[in-house]
Design a protein around this motif. Structure first.
Motif, PDB file in Angstrom:
ATOM      1  N   ARG A 149      13.022  -7.544  -1.746  1.00  7.12           N
ATOM      2  CA  ARG A 149      12.441  -6.327  -2.303  1.00  7.12           C
ATOM      3  C   ARG A 149      13.338  -5.786  -3.413  1.00  7.12           C
ATOM      4  O   ARG A 149      14.537  -6.027  -3.420  1.00  7.12           O
ATOM      5  CB  ARG A 149      12.230  -5.269  -1.224  1.00  7.12           C
ATOM      6  CG  ARG A 149      13.505  -4.682  -0.625  1.00  7.12           C
ATOM      7  CD  ARG A 149      13.158  -3.733   0.504  1.00  7.12           C
ATOM      8  NE  ARG A 149      14.363  -3.172   1.130  1.00  7.12           N
ATOM      9  CZ  ARG A 149      14.341  -2.417   2.224  1.00  7.12           C
ATOM     10  NH1 ARG A 149      13.190  -2.122   2.825  1.00  7.12           N
ATOM     11  NH2 ARG A 149      15.481  -1.944   2.717  1.00  7.12           N
ATOM     12  N   GLN A 150      12.695  -5.071  -4.309  1.00  2.00           N
ATOM     13  CA  GLN A 150      13.429  -4.442  -5.399  1.00  2.00           C
ATOM     14  C   GLN A 150      12.886  -3.040  -5.605  1.00  2.00           C
ATOM     15  O   GLN A 150      11.705  -2.869  -5.929  1.00  2.00           O
ATOM     16  CB  GLN A 150      13.333  -5.253  -6.684  1.00  2.00           C
ATOM     17  CG  GLN A 150      14.231  -4.724  -7.791  1.00  2.00           C
ATOM     18  CD  GLN A 150      14.387  -5.703  -8.929  1.00  2.00           C
ATOM     19  OE1 GLN A 150      13.595  -6.617  -9.107  1.00  2.00           O
ATOM     20  NE2 GLN A 150      15.445  -5.529  -9.713  1.00  2.00           N
ATOM     21  N   ALA A 151      13.752  -2.073  -5.417  1.00  2.00           N
ATOM     22  CA  ALA A 151      13.407  -0.675  -5.645  1.00  2.00           C
ATOM     23  C   ALA A 151      13.777  -0.307  -7.076  1.00  2.00           C
ATOM     24  O   ALA A 151      14.646  -0.950  -7.676  1.00  2.00           O
ATOM     25  CB  ALA A 151      14.136   0.215  -4.652  1.00  2.00           C
ATOM     26  N   GLY A 198       4.817 -10.342  -6.358  1.00  2.00           N
ATOM     27  CA  GLY A 198       5.217  -9.074  -5.760  1.00  2.00           C
ATOM     28  C   GLY A 198       4.043  -8.218  -5.337  1.00  2.00           C
ATOM     29  O   GLY A 198       2.946  -8.306  -5.901  1.00  2.00           O
ATOM     30  N   THR A 199       4.293  -7.390  -4.337  1.00  2.00           N
ATOM     31  CA  THR A 199       3.308  -6.416  -3.879  1.00  2.00           C
ATOM     32  C   THR A 199       4.033  -5.094  -3.652  1.00  2.00           C
ATOM     33  O   THR A 199       5.131  -5.069  -3.086  1.00  2.00           O
ATOM     34  CB  THR A 199       2.581  -6.907  -2.611  1.00  2.00           C
ATOM     35  OG1 THR A 199       1.529  -6.001  -2.277  1.00  2.00           O
ATOM     36  CG2 THR A 199       3.511  -7.051  -1.418  1.00  2.00           C
ATOM     37  N   GLN A 200       3.426  -4.008  -4.089  1.00  2.00           N
ATOM     38  CA  GLN A 200       4.085  -2.697  -4.082  1.00  2.00           C
ATOM     39  C   GLN A 200       3.894  -2.008  -2.729  1.00  2.00           C
ATOM     40  O   GLN A 200       2.763  -1.902  -2.226  1.00  2.00           O
ATOM     41  CB  GLN A 200       3.506  -1.818  -5.179  1.00  2.00           C
ATOM     42  CG  GLN A 200       4.067  -0.401  -5.213  1.00  2.00           C
ATOM     43  CD  GLN A 200       5.467  -0.330  -5.779  1.00  2.00           C
ATOM     44  OE1 GLN A 200       5.700  -0.724  -6.921  1.00  2.00           O
ATOM     45  NE2 GLN A 200       6.408   0.193  -5.008  1.00  2.00           N
ATOM     46  N   VAL A 201       4.997  -1.532  -2.193  1.00  2.00           N
ATOM     47  CA  VAL A 201       4.970  -0.704  -0.987  1.00  2.00           C
ATOM     48  C   VAL A 201       5.555   0.657  -1.347  1.00  2.00           C
ATOM     49  O   VAL A 201       6.664   0.734  -1.878  1.00  2.00           O
ATOM     50  CB  VAL A 201       5.780  -1.341   0.159  1.00  2.00           C
ATOM     51  CG1 VAL A 201       5.896  -0.378   1.336  1.00  2.00           C
ATOM     52  CG2 VAL A 201       5.142  -2.649   0.603  1.00  2.00           C
ATOM     53  N   ILE A 202       4.796   1.691  -1.074  1.00  2.00           N
ATOM     54  CA  ILE A 202       5.268   3.051  -1.317  1.00  2.00           C
ATOM     55  C   ILE A 202       5.194   3.820  -0.010  1.00  2.00           C
ATOM     56  O   ILE A 202       4.123   3.888   0.613  1.00  2.00           O
ATOM     57  CB  ILE A 202       4.432   3.757  -2.395  1.00  2.00           C
ATOM     58  CG1 ILE A 202       4.513   2.995  -3.719  1.00  2.00           C
ATOM     59  CG2 ILE A 202       4.896   5.198  -2.589  1.00  2.00           C
ATOM     60  CD1 ILE A 202       3.592   3.538  -4.802  1.00  2.00           C
ATOM     61  N   THR A 262      10.527   1.939   0.109  1.00  2.00           N
ATOM     62  CA  THR A 262       9.693   1.860  -1.089  1.00  2.00           C
ATOM     63  C   THR A 262      10.276   0.856  -2.072  1.00  2.00           C
ATOM     64  O   THR A 262      11.438   0.952  -2.463  1.00  2.00           O
ATOM     65  CB  THR A 262       9.584   3.238  -1.751  1.00  2.00           C
ATOM     66  OG1 THR A 262       8.904   4.126  -0.870  1.00  2.00           O
ATOM     67  CG2 THR A 262       8.834   3.144  -3.072  1.00  2.00           C
ATOM     68  N   ALA A 263       9.466  -0.119  -2.455  1.00  2.00           N
ATOM     69  CA  ALA A 263       9.936  -1.184  -3.341  1.00  2.00           C
ATOM     70  C   ALA A 263       8.783  -2.128  -3.632  1.00  2.00           C
ATOM     71  O   ALA A 263       7.729  -2.063  -2.988  1.00  2.00           O
ATOM     72  CB  ALA A 263      11.080  -1.963  -2.690  1.00  2.00           C
ATOM     73  N   ASP A 274       0.850  -1.200   0.000  1.00  2.00           N
ATOM     74  CA  ASP A 274       0.000   0.000   0.000  1.00  2.00           C
ATOM     75  C   ASP A 274       0.874   1.235   0.000  1.00  2.00           C
ATOM     76  O   ASP A 274       2.114   1.138   0.087  1.00  2.00           O
ATOM     77  CB  ASP A 274      -0.896  -0.006   1.236  1.00  2.00           C
ATOM     78  CG  ASP A 274      -2.170   0.798   1.053  1.00  2.00           C
ATOM     79  OD1 ASP A 274      -3.081   0.661   1.889  1.00  2.00           O
ATOM     80  OD2 ASP A 274      -2.259   1.575   0.077  1.00  2.00           O
ATOM     81  N   LEU A 275       0.219   2.374  -0.096  1.00  2.00           N
ATOM     82  CA  LEU A 275       0.871   3.667   0.079  1.00  2.00           C
ATOM     83  C   LEU A 275       0.741   4.042   1.552  1.00  2.00           C
ATOM     84  O   LEU A 275      -0.377   4.041   2.103  1.00  2.00           O
ATOM     85  CB  LEU A 275       0.198   4.710  -0.805  1.00  2.00           C
ATOM     86  CG  LEU A 275       0.596   6.182  -0.561  1.00  2.00           C
ATOM     87  CD1 LEU A 275       2.063   6.403  -0.874  1.00  2.00           C
ATOM     88  CD2 LEU A 275      -0.287   7.112  -1.394  1.00  2.00           C
ATOM     89  N   VAL A 276       1.860   4.356   2.181  1.00  2.00           N
ATOM     90  CA  VAL A 276       1.839   4.663   3.616  1.00  2.00           C
ATOM     91  C   VAL A 276       2.780   5.840   3.876  1.00  2.00           C
ATOM     92  O   VAL A 276       3.765   6.032   3.159  1.00  2.00           O
ATOM     93  CB  VAL A 276       2.256   3.430   4.438  1.00  2.00           C
ATOM     94  CG1 VAL A 276       3.678   2.999   4.126  1.00  2.00           C
ATOM     95  CG2 VAL A 276       2.087   3.658   5.923  1.00  2.00           C
ATOM     96  N   GLN A 277       2.461   6.613   4.889  1.00  2.00           N
ATOM     97  CA  GLN A 277       3.304   7.757   5.238  1.00  2.00           C
ATOM     98  C   GLN A 277       4.543   7.314   6.006  1.00  2.00           C
ATOM     99  O   GLN A 277       4.518   6.271   6.670  1.00  2.00           O
ATOM    100  CB  GLN A 277       2.508   8.743   6.088  1.00  2.00           C
ATOM    101  CG  GLN A 277       1.386   9.452   5.332  1.00  2.00           C
ATOM    102  CD  GLN A 277       0.765  10.563   6.142  1.00  2.00           C
ATOM    103  OE1 GLN A 277       0.910  10.624   7.362  1.00  2.00           O
ATOM    104  NE2 GLN A 277       0.059  11.455   5.466  1.00  2.00           N
TER     105      GLN A 277
END
Length: 123
Positions: free
Chosen positions: A38-40, A116-120, A91-92, A10-13
């Motif tokens: 993880r891969q950025a 994969g799952t996106q983390v921002i 973020t990756a 997810d998008l997280v602060q």
């Protein structure tokens, strides 16, 4: 057919928390070592955390020690990555990895990968 399905990205602060999950099927989950990579953008894939069967051994990359925790629920065939105090550098795309050999998994050569799952992490 072996499947590893990640979720929870997810998008997280910055400073926030997330829990990633990876549900496995088609393998004898309890006998497998599990890991998170993880891969950025523009960077090589790196090991984040890994866990041997039963959790006797756990490894973390230095940058996440004290902030991330890997765990597993063998009854649910699921491995988790609890992430806290998230930073923009986290973020990756996060990938789940599985292999019967823990040493192989640590080398990034694990046999099975998720999509994969996106983390921002961004304000």
């Amino acid at each position: 057919q072996v499947q590893l399905v990640e979720s929870g990205g997810d998008l997280v602060q910055p400073g926030g928390s997330l829990r990633l999950s990876c549900a496995a099927s088609g393998i004898m989950f309890a006998a497998y070592s599990m890991g998170w990579y993880r891969q950025a953008p523009g960077k090589q894939r790196e090991l984040v955390a890994a866990m041997s069967p039963v959790g006797f051994i756990r490894n973390y990359t230095d940058s996440v020690k004290g902030r991330f925790t890997i765990s597993r629920d063998d009854a649910k065939n699921t491995v988790y990555l609890q992430m806290s105090s998230l930073k923009p550098d986290d973020t990756a795309v996060y990938y789940c990895n599985a292999d019967a050999d823990y040493r192989v998994l640590l080398k990034g050569l694990g046999h099975y990968w998720g999509q994969g799952t996106q983390v921002i992490v961004s304000a």
